[in-house]
Scaffold this active site. Structure first.
Site, short mmCIF file in Angstrom:
data_model
loop_
_atom_site.label_atom_id
_atom_site.label_comp_id
_atom_site.label_asym_id
_atom_site.label_seq_id
_atom_site.Cartn_x
_atom_site.Cartn_y
_atom_site.Cartn_z
N ASP A 48 3.11 4.27 2.89
CA ASP A 48 2.09 3.43 2.28
C ASP A 48 1.54 2.36 3.24
OD1 ASP A 48 3.48 4.89 0.37
OD2 ASP A 48 3.26 3.38 -1.19
N GLU A 55 -2.36 4.00 -0.88
CA GLU A 55 -2.55 3.41 -2.22
C GLU A 55 -2.52 1.88 -2.20
OE1 GLU A 55 0.36 3.59 -5.20
OE2 GLU A 55 1.91 2.73 -3.95
N ASN A 56 -2.03 1.29 -1.08
CA ASN A 56 -1.98 -0.18 -0.98
C ASN A 56 -2.89 -0.71 0.12
OD1 ASN A 56 1.16 0.87 -1.40
ND2 ASN A 56 0.57 -0.75 -2.81
N ASN A 90 0.36 5.42 -7.75
CA ASN A 90 0.11 4.68 -8.99
C ASN A 90 -0.90 3.55 -8.85
OD1 ASN A 90 2.51 3.86 -7.44
ND2 ASN A 90 2.57 2.13 -8.84
N HIS A 91 -1.15 3.04 -7.63
CA HIS A 91 -2.11 1.93 -7.47
C HIS A 91 -3.52 2.41 -7.15
CE1 HIS A 91 0.89 -1.10 -7.93
NE2 HIS A 91 1.60 -0.67 -6.91
N HIS A 127 5.00 10.96 -4.59
CA HIS A 127 4.98 9.51 -4.74
C HIS A 127 5.84 9.13 -5.94
CE1 HIS A 127 3.04 5.71 -3.74
NE2 HIS A 127 3.06 5.44 -5.03
N HIS A 141 6.13 5.57 -1.86
CA HIS A 141 6.14 4.59 -2.97
C HIS A 141 7.17 3.47 -2.83
CE1 HIS A 141 5.64 2.84 -6.98
NE2 HIS A 141 6.93 2.98 -7.18
N HIS A 171 8.32 2.15 -0.08
CA HIS A 171 7.98 1.35 1.10
C HIS A 171 9.18 1.13 2.03
CE1 HIS A 171 4.26 -0.64 -1.06
NE2 HIS A 171 4.34 0.66 -1.25
#
Ligand code: FE2
Ligand code: FE2
Length: 253
Positions: A8, A35-36, A63-64, A146, A171, A173
């Protein structure tokens, strides 16, 4: 064939770290979970473009992904190699896998999200990936799983052993030290870690994260800065596209 997979990408520090890491590297194919990437949560066209221009071939997410509304339109465009988890229910924009011809090789990238400890009504990750593989084929198949739970990610990798080239978790990290080849030939790792600052809590500034746990209140998190690392996995395939070697990427930028 040298494949680079990256965990991520967290905000500007993560983007800068990955972009400079990729300069001068000779990867044939690069997958990064972003995603981040935009401000610590979500993805925008601008942040995605920066990564794609730097040499990322396919962006995966999790999810983000829906954080910034503009992504709804961007991710739906046929020409954007940006994935959202394939097991989001029908009706969502975008796509969960892509098959592309690259250097004469058919490469499929699949993005799936786990369900354990991520409270979302997603379709079954196992049945979803089975369905994709039943109806599509490629020479090299790369899966970003993820998910929060190590057990779910490892069960998923076992499920796909011998059917895909790589299953890499994202996910949490945190880069895990378990990268290996399963008996059927599939390379797997529980989590690719992150491209971002190690100075805080999984890429976010320490104080807000700490206070959030102490008070139980939803305090807005900020992206951490400094002490930035690039985390991921490098996989070499031989001329028959079989596994040759792997190494973890854990480089301070
Ligand atoms: Fe993340
Ligand atoms: Fe996530």
């Amino acid at each position: 064939m040298k494949i680079g997979m990256f965990g991520d990408v967290i905000g500007r520090p993560g983007r800068s770290a990955l972009i400079s890491f990729l300069k001068g590297r000779d990867y044939d194919f690069v997958v990064a979970n972003a995603e981040n990437a935009a401000g610590g949560f979500g993805l925008t066209e601008n942040t995605a473009s920066q990564l794609l221009e730097a040499g990322v071939n396919v962006i995966t997410s999790g999810n983000h992904i829906w954080q910034h509304k503009e992504v709804l339109d961007y991710i739906d465009r046929v020409d954007s190699p940006v994935l959202r988890p394939a097991n989001y229910p029908p009706g969502n924009p975008g796509r969960g896998f892509i098959v592309m011809k690259h250097q004469g090789i058919r490469i499929m990238v699949i993005n799936i999200q786990g369900r354990l400890f991520i409270p979302m009504a997603l379709d079954c990750p196992f049945r979803t990936v089975d369905n994709i593989l039943r109806n599509n084929s490629a020479d090299v198949i790369i899966v970003d799983m993820h998910a929060e739970a190590t057990s779910e990610k490892q069960a998923f990798a076992r499920h796909l052993d011998g059917k895909v080239t790589i299953v890499a978790g994202t996910h949490t990290h945190v880069l895990t030290a378990d990268a290996r080849v399963l008996p059927g030939g599939t390379v797997c790792i529980t989590d690719l870690g992150m491209c971002g600052s190690m100075s805080g809590v999984i890429g976010m500034a320490t104080e807000e994260a700490r206070i959030r746990f102490i008070t139980g209140r939803h305090i807005r998190l900020k992206v951490a800065d400094g002490d930035t690392y690039v985390n991921g996995l490098e996989v070499m395939l031989d001329s028959n596209l079989n596994f040759e070697s792997l190494s973890l990427i854990n480089e301070k930028s």
